[in-house]
Scaffold this motif. Structure first.
Motif, short mmCIF file in Angstrom:
data_model
loop_
_atom_site.label_atom_id
_atom_site.label_comp_id
_atom_site.label_asym_id
_atom_site.label_seq_id
_atom_site.Cartn_x
_atom_site.Cartn_y
_atom_site.Cartn_z
N PHE A 149 44.45 65.69 46.66
CA PHE A 149 45.05 66.36 45.25
C PHE A 149 44.27 67.69 45.33
O PHE A 149 44.85 68.80 44.80
CB PHE A 149 45.02 65.33 43.93
N ARG A 150 43.04 67.72 45.55
CA ARG A 150 42.27 68.97 45.45
C ARG A 150 42.56 69.78 46.53
O ARG A 150 42.03 70.96 46.61
CB ARG A 150 40.99 68.73 45.03
N ALA A 151 43.12 69.27 47.77
CA ALA A 151 43.43 70.22 49.03
C ALA A 151 44.50 70.87 49.04
O ALA A 151 45.04 70.93 50.23
CB ALA A 151 43.03 68.99 50.19
N LEU A 152 45.31 71.07 47.83
CA LEU A 152 46.60 71.76 47.97
C LEU A 152 46.23 73.10 48.75
O LEU A 152 45.38 74.03 48.48
CB LEU A 152 47.08 72.14 46.37
N GLY A 153 47.29 73.41 49.67
CA GLY A 153 47.17 74.42 50.45
C GLY A 153 46.60 74.28 51.74
O GLY A 153 46.81 75.21 52.78
N GLN A 154 45.88 73.42 52.07
CA GLN A 154 45.46 72.80 53.56
C GLN A 154 46.65 72.53 54.15
O GLN A 154 46.43 72.54 55.61
CB GLN A 154 44.30 72.25 53.22
N LEU A 155 47.52 71.72 53.68
CA LEU A 155 48.65 71.41 54.61
C LEU A 155 49.85 72.00 54.04
O LEU A 155 50.04 72.38 52.91
CB LEU A 155 48.84 69.81 54.49
N PRO A 156 50.95 72.02 54.92
CA PRO A 156 52.33 72.40 54.33
C PRO A 156 52.70 71.66 52.99
O PRO A 156 52.38 70.58 52.79
CB PRO A 156 53.43 72.21 55.54
N LEU A 157 53.39 72.12 52.25
CA LEU A 157 53.51 71.58 50.73
C LEU A 157 54.08 70.27 50.84
O LEU A 157 53.82 69.29 50.20
CB LEU A 157 54.43 72.55 49.79
N ASP A 158 55.32 70.17 51.70
CA ASP A 158 56.11 68.91 51.85
C ASP A 158 55.07 67.78 52.49
O ASP A 158 55.11 66.58 52.11
CB ASP A 158 57.17 69.06 52.54
N VAL A 159 54.21 68.09 53.33
CA VAL A 159 53.19 67.26 53.96
C VAL A 159 52.08 66.84 52.99
O VAL A 159 51.87 65.58 52.78
CB VAL A 159 52.47 67.86 55.29
#
Length: 309
Positions: A149-159
């Motif tokens: 949840f806190r790793a927003l931006g580390q992966l494509p949003l849909d992933v």
């Protein structure tokens, strides 16, 4: 907080819809209790609420008294509280408690997971305490969900959203299928019980007769009785009555409607019929219950802690 409150009269229980903070994927939110205290006023937390989304809470430090549908629960580190949509709940004093709060909408899960995890079952246990290997597995699942949840931006949003949904599913499946040494794992409810449970939820203000549900669903009364005993541990008539009484308690405790108005809303022919029905099943008249529960609520708001039940 994560939600905006819809207000009615001063006594109405607030209905709380899910509203994730800007910039986070809708449907799931994870926060610490420290974050909760920073974001929400203590007065607002102390008020009873009836959210339309799920609350999962576990403590890491301290203790917490939490009331769900008029039953008090003393939470300790390691235990999990699960409040489902439509249940009325009230926070206790959060000052000395630390832990994790997970909020989610049911539509973030696929139907198979929702069914297997008993996500839509209002009769599932409110509090569970994992032991041994279960405790470690549940803790790891919650930690992984929190990190993602806190790793927003580390992966494509849909992933990222897909990962959140899968990790939430793992946690819920773990919680729903804990091995409890005292009683063993909860039995899987069969289709007959599930259909009856859902029909009662839709129609309890229309009929309180087992025979009507049996005819509606195409079963015999005995079949419903056996299925309800196996799925909920009580008879079909008591199952219906408990649902009616619960709704009556919610309306009496948190609304300004008179007993006569509540009687009409719940489908009783006369207020006296409702009063007799309620008194036989609770040992108190509707108005006595209202006075008692509001007195307890006032005590909690002043720092008191009544006994559970």
């Amino acid at each position: 907080m994560m939600a905006k409150t819809r207000q009615g009269s001063p006594r109405d229980i607030p209905e709380v819809p899910f509203a994730a903070p800007a910039g986070t994927p809708a449907g799931v939110e994870v926060m610490s209790l420290a974050e909760l205290r920073r974001r929400v006023r203590e007065h607002d937390l102390a008020r009873p609420q009836r959210p339309d989304f799920h609350h999962l809470l576990t403590l890491t430090e301290g203790d917490l008294w939490h009331v769900v549908d008029f039953d008090g629960h003393a939470l300790r580190p390691g235990s999990w509280l699960w409040v489902r949509p439509g249940q009325a709940h009230q926070w206790g004093d959060l000052t000395a408690a630390e832990g994790t709060l997970i909020l989610f909408r049911q539509d973030v899960l696929d139907p198979a997971t929702a069914t297997s995890a008993r996500v839509d079952d209002p009769h599932a246990p409110v509090v569970t305490t994992p032991v041994d290997a279960d405790a470690e597995a549940v803790s790891l699942a919650a930690e992984h969900l929190s990190r993602e949840f806190r790793a927003l931006g580390q992966l494509p949003l849909d992933v990222h959203i897909a990962a959140l949904r899968h990790l939430l599913a793992v946690l819920l499946l773990r919680l729903a299928h804990l091995t409890v040494p005292a009683g063993g794992p909860a039995p899987e409810p069969d289709e007959t019980y599930l259909r009856f449970r859902d029909a009662v939820e839709r129609r309890f203000t229309v009929t309180r007769r087992v025979e009507d549900y049996a005819q509606m669903l195409g079963y015999s009364g005995r079949t419903l009785a056996r299925a309800t005993l196996a799925g909920a541990g009580l008879g079909a008539k008591e199952f219906i009555d408990r649902r009616v009484v619960l709704e009556a308690k919610r309306l009496l405790a948190h609304g300004d409607e008179s007993a006569a108005q509540i009687s009409d809303r719940l489908g009783f022919v006369t207020p006296s019929q409702f009063s007799k029905y309620f008194s036989q099943r609770t040992g108190r008249s509707p108005l006595d219950f209202r006075k008692e529960i509001r007195g307890l609520a006032a005590s909690r708001s002043q720092g008191g802690r009544p006994a559970a039940g």
